[in-house]
Scaffold this active site. Structure first.
Site, PDB file in Angstrom:
ATOM      1  N   LYS A   1      26.542  72.100 -31.226  1.00  0.00           N
ATOM      2  CA  LYS A   1      27.440  73.498 -31.886  1.00  0.00           C
ATOM      3  C   LYS A   1      28.460  73.409 -30.971  1.00  0.00           C
ATOM      4  O   LYS A   1      28.603  72.855 -29.771  1.00  0.00           O
ATOM      5  CB  LYS A   1      26.541  75.097 -32.144  1.00  0.00           C
ATOM      6  CG  LYS A   1      26.573  75.593 -30.277  1.00  0.00           C
ATOM      7  CD  LYS A   1      26.274  77.389 -30.531  1.00  0.00           C
ATOM      8  CE  LYS A   1      27.384  77.975 -29.350  1.00  0.00           C
ATOM      9  NZ  LYS A   1      26.672  79.298 -29.792  1.00  0.00           N
TER      10      LYS A   1
ATOM     11  N   HIS B   1      19.840  76.310 -31.130  1.00  0.00           N
ATOM     12  CA  HIS B   1      18.621  76.765 -30.484  1.00  0.00           C
ATOM     13  C   HIS B   1      17.643  77.856 -30.244  1.00  0.00           C
ATOM     14  O   HIS B   1      16.448  78.124 -30.478  1.00  0.00           O
ATOM     15  CB  HIS B   1      19.023  76.682 -28.578  1.00  0.00           C
ATOM     16  CG  HIS B   1      19.812  77.910 -28.465  1.00  0.00           C
ATOM     17  ND1 HIS B   1      21.506  77.730 -28.718  1.00  0.00           N
ATOM     18  CD2 HIS B   1      19.477  79.049 -28.046  1.00  0.00           C
ATOM     19  CE1 HIS B   1      21.472  78.729 -28.410  1.00  0.00           C
ATOM     20  NE2 HIS B   1      20.826  78.996 -27.248  1.00  0.00           N
TER      21      HIS B   1
ATOM     22  N   GLU C   1      24.606  89.798 -25.650  1.00  0.00           N
ATOM     23  CA  GLU C   1      25.420  89.885 -24.133  1.00  0.00           C
ATOM     24  C   GLU C   1      25.346  90.441 -22.802  1.00  0.00           C
ATOM     25  O   GLU C   1      26.435  91.353 -23.734  1.00  0.00           O
ATOM     26  CB  GLU C   1      25.477  88.793 -24.722  1.00  0.00           C
ATOM     27  CG  GLU C   1      25.375  87.161 -25.423  1.00  0.00           C
ATOM     28  CD  GLU C   1      25.809  86.343 -25.448  1.00  0.00           C
ATOM     29  OE1 GLU C   1      25.567  85.233 -24.582  1.00  0.00           O
ATOM     30  OE2 GLU C   1      27.156  86.661 -26.252  1.00  0.00           O
TER      31      GLU C   1
ATOM     32  N   HIS D   1      24.365  80.738 -35.491  1.00  0.00           N
ATOM     33  CA  HIS D   1      22.796  81.910 -34.347  1.00  0.00           C
ATOM     34  C   HIS D   1      22.876  82.948 -35.786  1.00  0.00           C
ATOM     35  O   HIS D   1      21.644  82.944 -35.952  1.00  0.00           O
ATOM     36  CB  HIS D   1      22.699  82.468 -33.498  1.00  0.00           C
ATOM     37  CG  HIS D   1      23.219  81.227 -32.737  1.00  0.00           C
ATOM     38  ND1 HIS D   1      22.515  80.108 -32.588  1.00  0.00           N
ATOM     39  CD2 HIS D   1      24.287  81.345 -30.982  1.00  0.00           C
ATOM     40  CE1 HIS D   1      23.165  79.037 -31.299  1.00  0.00           C
ATOM     41  NE2 HIS D   1      24.731  80.172 -30.798  1.00  0.00           N
TER      42      HIS D   1
HETATM   43  P1  NAD Z   1      30.981  69.376 -19.925  1.00  0.00           P
HETATM   44  O1  NAD Z   1      32.091  69.339 -19.851  1.00  0.00           O
HETATM   45  O2  NAD Z   1      29.761  69.768 -18.606  1.00  0.00           O
HETATM   46  O3  NAD Z   1      30.229  68.496 -19.925  1.00  0.00           O
HETATM   47  C1  NAD Z   1      30.968  67.304 -20.805  1.00  0.00           C
HETATM   48  C2  NAD Z   1      29.715  65.602 -20.434  1.00  0.00           C
HETATM   49  O4  NAD Z   1      30.627  64.320 -21.631  1.00  0.00           O
HETATM   50  C3  NAD Z   1      30.171  64.881 -19.013  1.00  0.00           C
HETATM   51  O5  NAD Z   1      28.848  64.452 -18.763  1.00  0.00           O
HETATM   52  C4  NAD Z   1      31.108  63.919 -19.903  1.00  0.00           C
HETATM   53  O6  NAD Z   1      31.037  62.856 -18.437  1.00  0.00           O
HETATM   54  C5  NAD Z   1      30.830  63.429 -20.608  1.00  0.00           C
HETATM   55  N1  NAD Z   1      32.226  62.493 -21.416  1.00  0.00           N
HETATM   56  C6  NAD Z   1      32.986  63.584 -21.491  1.00  0.00           C
HETATM   57  N2  NAD Z   1      33.930  62.682 -21.948  1.00  0.00           N
HETATM   58  C7  NAD Z   1      33.303  61.512 -22.403  1.00  0.00           C
HETATM   59  C8  NAD Z   1      33.385  60.042 -22.522  1.00  0.00           C
HETATM   60  N3  NAD Z   1      34.961  59.576 -22.976  1.00  0.00           N
HETATM   61  N4  NAD Z   1      33.155  59.015 -22.775  1.00  0.00           N
HETATM   62  C9  NAD Z   1      31.085  59.754 -22.622  1.00  0.00           C
HETATM   63  N5  NAD Z   1      30.713  60.467 -21.748  1.00  0.00           N
HETATM   64  C10 NAD Z   1      31.858  61.683 -21.440  1.00  0.00           C
HETATM   65  O7  NAD Z   1      29.903  69.887 -21.122  1.00  0.00           O
HETATM   66  P2  NAD Z   1      28.749  70.759 -21.645  1.00  0.00           P
HETATM   67  O8  NAD Z   1      29.120  72.337 -21.970  1.00  0.00           O
HETATM   68  O9  NAD Z   1      27.512  70.106 -20.956  1.00  0.00           O
HETATM   69  O10 NAD Z   1      28.912  70.663 -23.276  1.00  0.00           O
HETATM   70  C11 NAD Z   1      28.235  69.656 -24.084  1.00  0.00           C
HETATM   71  C12 NAD Z   1      28.009  69.805 -25.583  1.00  0.00           C
HETATM   72  O11 NAD Z   1      26.933  70.593 -25.352  1.00  0.00           O
HETATM   73  C13 NAD Z   1      29.391  70.412 -25.780  1.00  0.00           C
HETATM   74  O12 NAD Z   1      29.596  69.828 -27.274  1.00  0.00           O
HETATM   75  C14 NAD Z   1      29.016  71.971 -25.821  1.00  0.00           C
HETATM   76  O13 NAD Z   1      30.145  72.371 -27.087  1.00  0.00           O
HETATM   77  C15 NAD Z   1      27.754  71.447 -26.659  1.00  0.00           C
HETATM   78  N6  NAD Z   1      26.956  72.602 -25.841  1.00  0.00           N
HETATM   79  C16 NAD Z   1      27.399  72.873 -24.178  1.00  0.00           C
HETATM   80  C17 NAD Z   1      26.089  74.289 -24.090  1.00  0.00           C
HETATM   81  C18 NAD Z   1      26.701  74.851 -22.639  1.00  0.00           C
HETATM   82  O14 NAD Z   1      26.153  76.054 -22.136  1.00  0.00           O
HETATM   83  N7  NAD Z   1      27.035  73.992 -21.841  1.00  0.00           N
HETATM   84  C19 NAD Z   1      26.134  75.290 -25.184  1.00  0.00           C
HETATM   85  C20 NAD Z   1      25.763  75.319 -26.732  1.00  0.00           C
HETATM   86  C21 NAD Z   1      26.540  73.425 -26.850  1.00  0.00           C
END
Ligand code: NAD
Length: 484
Positions: free
Chosen positions: A148, A178, A216, A240
């Site tokens: 998401k 999730h 939350e 959700h």
């Molecule tokens: P983050 O910013 O912590 O990590 C981003 C990752 O993407 C890093 O590993 C980075 O190296 C990689 N990345 C960025 N640009 C890139 C590129 N051009 N080529 C290759 N790799 C690249 O983000 P996150 O919080 O881990 O979130 C990731 C996804 O999950 C997003 O779509 C976010 O919306 C979704 N999400 C995150 C959470 C959370 O709790 N963090 C919850 C639900 C959904």
């Protein structure tokens, strides 16, 4: 209770965004727990792929740190961790360029399940899908997992679906919500469709109303710029809460199979009536302290994005006509609590007279904390003194039934990742479901924008704006208390 772990076929799982927050906090700790439970084959591999310049050994060190932080201390075992890390690899990759793709191709094996977890910003999904094909890394049996947010409205969700469909068939796409991976959510289906007891009462004739609460305690500080563009409606309700509502309201599917279940959920979304604006309460936390203000957290004094929403919904079909669904979700509320309450109607006639008071059966399904279900039943208060009635809970807390340290109860992410490896899409959203949910959500959000609607302020640590309570009081009902 003996833990039953069903082995899965061996796999190569590539986590794009393998150095990101989600990979560190959820995906990798989840895989580690499945490894400890004996479910991850010895020759399965997890390949982190991200922008950082790392090699296998540096990546393993980074993941060790993440496991130390996010895995329960009693499950963090040095031998297990070392063995798990030896199955991890790393490729430096650029989703939008050519770096790393040949290396990834060279690393992938034929004849194993290939899964690609897109744990990166949705704007990169198209680039990843395209390169997986142009470099002949993915094939028609590969699976992709997407996170998401899946779009921010119908148009963007449709565009995202079309982009993915250019390279992958719907049967290869696993859209994660999730909430669907939680044990209780699946138990909801088991309770409804595995017992003869509940289904005859599961309709407007016997159910007065249903409440869904996802509360939350955290605010949006730290992710204010993302949250402010989305708000509670897009961030929580469209996905959700909508999914929970579907599982409560849907008709029994003919089989417990992915399309049969998702067809029934889709029918519920399509049966949702447009919401009367007077049945919506939007709120924004606004305390006296400096760190208690939504505006401070998003650094925008003029923001009109809601951090709380409560709504009264109607599912217009024969089963639910006349039974409202009240849903609410918000940040900085009194306690962290997610639950569904099915509030049954009063008995048609009380033989005990008015002095016995009003008693109702309530089935409460708790998603967090303490996953479980409670059925409130009315009995006679024990002892002398006439016929006094009391409500007692029939408690079905899973930790009590299964034991607190039971590996048979995986957490949401670990279950879902293993479902991807197994090729089971039942707990993932289908493209048409996501689009239907946006089609219902969009006009509501557009209505606020058209009216210049401002959310109502609420004090952090409360149950949201007073008007949310009024939404139920108007019909002589009340929200269940939000508490740990
Ligand atoms: P983050 O910013 O912590 O990590 C981003 C990752 O993407 C890093 O590993 C980075 O190296 C990689 N990345 C960025 N640009 C890139 C590129 N051009 N080529 C290759 N790799 C690249 O983000 P996150 O919080 O881990 O979130 C990731 C996804 O999950 C997003 O779509 C976010 O919306 C979704 N999400 C995150 C959470 C959370 O709790 N963090 C919850 C639900 C959904």
């Amino acid at each position: 209770m003996v833990s039953r772990v069903i082995p899965v076929d061996t796999f190569d799982l590539v986590i794009f965004g393998g150095t990101g927050d989600l990979a560190h906090r959820k995906i990798l700790p989840g895989l580690y727990r499945r490894f400890v439970a004996g479910q991850m084959p010895e020759d399965a591999r997890v390949i982190g792929a991200a922008r950082a310049e790392l090699d296998d050994s540096k990546y393993r060190e980074e993941v060790r740190g993440a496991l130390r932080e996010y895995v329960d201390a009693q499950r963090f075992n040095e031998d297990h961790v070392a063995a798990f890390l030896s199955q991890l690899h790393y490729v430096q990759i650029d989703a939008q360029g050519e770096t790393g793709w040949k290396d990834l191709h060279a690393l992938m094996r034929d004849g194993v399940v290939k899964a690609f977890y897109f744990s990166v910003a949705p704007s990169l999904f198209g680039d990843l899908a395209e390169r997986l094909h142009s470099h002949s890394i993915a094939d028609s049996a590969s699976r992709i997992v997407v996170e998401k947010p899946f779009g921010r409205d119908l148009a963007s969700a449709r565009a995202l679906n079309q982009t993915l469909a250019e390279h992958f068939d719907e049967t290869q796409i696993y859209r994660i919500d999730h909430y669907l991976g939680k044990e209780t959510v699946q138990n909801l289906m088991a309770v409804r469709f595995g017992n003869v007891l509940f289904e005859p009462l599961w309709n407007a004739q016997y159910v007065d109303h249903i409440q869904i609460t996802v509360a939350e305690t955290v605010g949006v500080a730290g992710r204010g710029s993302y949250y402010d563009k989305s708000g509670a409606m897009r961030d929580m309700v469209q996905n959700h809460l909508m999914q929970l509502l579907c599982l409560i309201a849907m008709e029994p599917p003919s089989r417990f199979d992915p399309d049969a279940v998702r067809d029934e959920k889709l029918k519920v979304i399509r049966a949702l009536e447009p919401v009367d604006p007077t049945d919506i309460v939007r709120g924004q936390y606004e305390g006296k302290g400096k760190s208690d203000s939504y505006h401070e957290d998003v650094e925008d004094d003029e923001s009109r994005t809601e951090s709380f929403i409560a709504m009264k919904l109607h599912v217009s079909n024969w089963r639910w006509a006349g039974t409202p669904f009240y849903i609410r979700t918000g940040k900085r509320l009194k306690a962290r609590q997610s639950e569904i309450a099915v509030v049954f109607k009063d008995a048609p006639h009380s033989i005990f007279g008015a002095s016995a008071g009003r008693h109702r059966n309530i089935l409460t399904i708790r998603l967090q904390p303490n996953e479980g279900m409670t059925l409130g039943v009315t009995i006679k208060e024990p002892g002398p003194g006439g016929m006094r009635l009391i409500d007692v809970p029939l408690d079905m807390t899973f930790a009590d039934a299964l034991g607190p340290d039971n590996d048979a109860v995986p957490e949401a992410y670990e279950r879902l990742v293993m479902d991807v490896v197994r090729g089971n899409q039942t707990l993932f959203m289908r493209g048409d479901e996501v689009e239907a949910a946006w089609a219902w959500t969009d006009p509501i959000i557009e209505g606020w924008q058209g009216n210049d609607d401002r959310p109502l302020p609420y004090e952090p640590g409360t149950s949201g704006p007073e008007e949310s309570a009024m939404l139920l009081h108007r019909a002589n009902r009340r929200w269940r208390e939000i508490r740990e």
